[in-house]
Design a protein around this motif. Structure first.
Motif, short mmCIF file in Angstrom:
data_model
loop_
_atom_site.label_atom_id
_atom_site.label_comp_id
_atom_site.label_asym_id
_atom_site.label_seq_id
_atom_site.Cartn_x
_atom_site.Cartn_y
_atom_site.Cartn_z
N SER A 99 0.82 -1.22 0.00
CA SER A 99 0.00 0.00 0.00
C SER A 99 0.85 1.27 0.00
CB SER A 99 -0.94 0.01 1.21
OG SER A 99 -0.19 0.21 2.39
N PHE B 215 -0.89 2.12 -4.45
CA PHE B 215 -2.02 3.05 -4.57
C PHE B 215 -2.15 3.64 -5.96
CE2 PHE B 215 -2.89 3.10 0.03
CZ PHE B 215 -4.28 3.17 -0.01
N TYR C 38 -9.22 -1.93 1.54
CA TYR C 38 -7.87 -2.03 2.09
C TYR C 38 -7.87 -3.09 3.19
CZ TYR C 38 -3.93 -0.73 5.15
OH TYR C 38 -2.80 -0.74 5.94
N CYS D 189 -13.01 0.03 -3.96
CA CYS D 189 -11.66 -0.25 -3.45
C CYS D 189 -11.77 -0.66 -1.98
CB CYS D 189 -10.79 1.00 -3.57
SG CYS D 189 -9.08 0.75 -3.05
N PHE E 165 -4.22 9.19 -2.08
CA PHE E 165 -4.36 7.76 -1.79
C PHE E 165 -5.60 7.50 -0.93
CE2 PHE E 165 0.60 7.41 -1.95
CZ PHE E 165 0.55 7.62 -3.31
N THR F 289 -8.63 7.39 -3.07
CA THR F 289 -8.71 6.09 -3.75
C THR F 289 -9.27 5.04 -2.80
OG1 THR F 289 -6.82 6.64 -5.16
CG2 THR F 289 -7.33 4.30 -4.90
N ALA F 290 -8.77 5.02 -1.57
CA ALA F 290 -9.22 4.02 -0.59
C ALA F 290 -10.70 4.19 -0.25
CB ALA F 290 -8.38 4.10 0.68
N GLN G 294 -5.35 3.26 -8.28
CA GLN G 294 -6.01 4.49 -8.74
C GLN G 294 -6.25 4.46 -10.25
OE1 GLN G 294 -3.92 8.20 -7.62
NE2 GLN G 294 -4.42 9.01 -9.63
#
Length: 478
Positions: free
Chosen positions: A30, A35, A92, A90, A81, A84-85, A39
């Motif tokens: 990560s 990332f 994590y 998405c 980032f 994106t998460a 993305q």
């Protein structure tokens, strides 16, 4: 192929926006490589689902654990980032060690594509006698220590000597020199860890030499970092004008960044030191740092009792060839330098992750073509494990977009068959549960983040990093 930031061709765009396809992609690591890969895939494929796995509970890799504490502006990519998460496509999963908690073949059963972006978790070794003596540290461990990397939290470097020597002429070497010589009031306002700040407050180090095997034209650091070092309050640069003789004409036709960098070193070498201000004559001598060239480490010298480092023996070298390809050849002459602290900053190194993944241990990379792992369809790599541990965040961004583009092309071209649906995390979760592993979600990380920021606020810092993974897990009730 579309450029890193370019738009995909129309046919590809139309295909990518088709809602029926939901390829499941898994990214291992990560940091910036992971990332940026995620993305790009999410942005250019309207249906893709991307899961990011990380062995630590906390995300962001070297942005959190590598970037110097006094470079907060470089950490702004964390905002991107985080966006994106937060995408609903998405997820994590921290606290999961791929290769141990779940294997790469198991991930390949759960996902249509697996991208390895796990970086370089080891360092190159000097390969000289004495490098394991107390007082000798790798740059990687030292940076990890002041940046709160859990595995380095107990480093306790010995800072009781006056002279430190850093082997290497890259930006990491300059970061370490700057941290060793920075006035405490500058460091107090950063996210440097509490314990390393306390150790630096008691440090006796007042002289730092940065030593390289080659010459001024081969240094790897950049002008921004050099200028920052030259302008560091309370520290003066000691550069020998003789090292730069004739270099002005040698860089006349060099690329502009190399030319400007060399000119700045020459200018600094020729400047007369400003005498200490009147009235300050009795004050402690300022700290100093300098660059030494064409010296190759031969042996770290032990103290009489053999218990720790007291200096280093170096072979003097001459250069064969010119420019970046110049080689340092020992002349036969040697020189000894007294120093109680030796830091080797000669590069990071990637390690193999899983026996199922090909690995070139000579070059320390996964053999690949545009990020496609050789001989293993559906497996990809990006970042340092793809190209070697060089470059800055923007280099990794472009490299990761390139790998992501390969994934998108293989999805479109049918190289990746997405007709059999894959379970993704559903399958991985049952594997992890059977092995007693509890993943950490991104919202869990945000609780840890909030705790760090709250602790930092009390101390007038942007955050106080939590360095013990067990404490991180306690905060989120694991």
């Amino acid at each position: 192929m579309a450029g890193a930031g370019g738009r995909a061709p129309l046919g590809l765009r139309r295909w990518l926006s088709s809602p029926a396809l939901a390829p499941r992609v898994c990214v291992v690591g990560s940091g910036p490589a992971g990332f940026y890969t995620a993305q790009h895939i999410l942005k250019h494929h309207g249906g893709a689902l991307v899961d990011i796995y990380e062995k630590l509970p906390v995300p962001f890799g070297l942005v959190r654990f590598g970037v110097a504490p006094d470079h907060p502006e470089v950490k702004n990519v964390i905002n991107t980032f985080t966006q994106t998460a937060h995408s609903e496509r998405c997820a994590y999963y921290g606290n999961v060690t791929v290769g141990r908690d779940v294997t790469v073949p198991e991930l390949q059963q759960a996902y249509h594509a697996v991208v390895l972006s796990y970086g370089a978790e080891d360092n190159r070794v000097l390969g000289i006698p004495g490098e394991n003596l107390p007082g000798v540290y790798t740059a990687r461990a030292f940076v990890g220590w002041y940046n709160g990397l859990p595995e380095n939290r107990d480093l306790r470097p010995d800072l009781t000597c006056e002279t430190a020597l850093i082997l290497g002429h890259g930006n990491v070497a300059l970061d370490i020199a700057r941290i060793l010589l920075s006035p405490l009031q500058l460091l107090r306002k950063t996210d440097i860890t509490d314990s390393s700040l306390a150790a630096l407050a008691c440090s006796k180090v007042k002289r730092v030499w940065l030593v390289g095997r080659r010459g001024p034209l081969q240094v790897a650091f950049t002008i921004k970092e050099l200028r920052e070092m030259i302008n560091l309050p309370g520290a003066r640069a000691v550069l020998d004008p003789a090292d730069f003789t004739g270099l002005e004409s040698a860089v006349k036709d060099a690329p502009r960044p190399r030319k400007r960098l060399t000119e700045l070193m020459i200018k600094t070498a020729l400047e007369k030191p400003v005498e200490m201000q009147a009235g300050a004559a009795g004050a402690a001598a300022p700290r100093e740092w300098g660059l030494k060239f064409q010296r190759s480490p031969q042996e770290v010298l032990p103290t009489a009792d053999g218990r720790r480092a007291r200096g280093i023996r170096m072979a003097l070298t001459c250069l064969e060839g010119s420019g970046d390809s110049a080689k340092a050849i020992p002349t036969g002459d040697v020189e000894e330098l007294e120093c109680g602290l030796v830091l080797s900053s000669i590069g990071y190194r990637s390690l193999p992750l899983d026996p199922a993944v090909p690995f070139d241990s000579q070059r320390g990379v996964i053999p690949n073509s545009s990020g496609r792992v050789e001989g293993v369809p559906g497996l990809y790599c990006s970042g340092w494990v793809k190209r070697g541990p060089t470059g800055v965040i923007i280099t990794t961004m472009n490299d990761s977009f390139d790998t992501a583009q390969s994934v998108l092309e293989d999805l479109q071209g049918g190289v990746l068959d997405i007709s059999p649906s894959r379970e993704g995390f559903g399958l991985v979760e049952s594997i992890l549960r059977s092995r007693g592993v509890r993943p950490v979600s991104f919202s869990d990380w945000e609780k840890i983040d909030a705790a760090e920021v709250a602790r930092g606020k009390a101390a007038g810092k942007p955050r106080e990093k939590i360095v013990d993974p067990a404490e991180m897990l306690r905060i989120i009730g694991h």
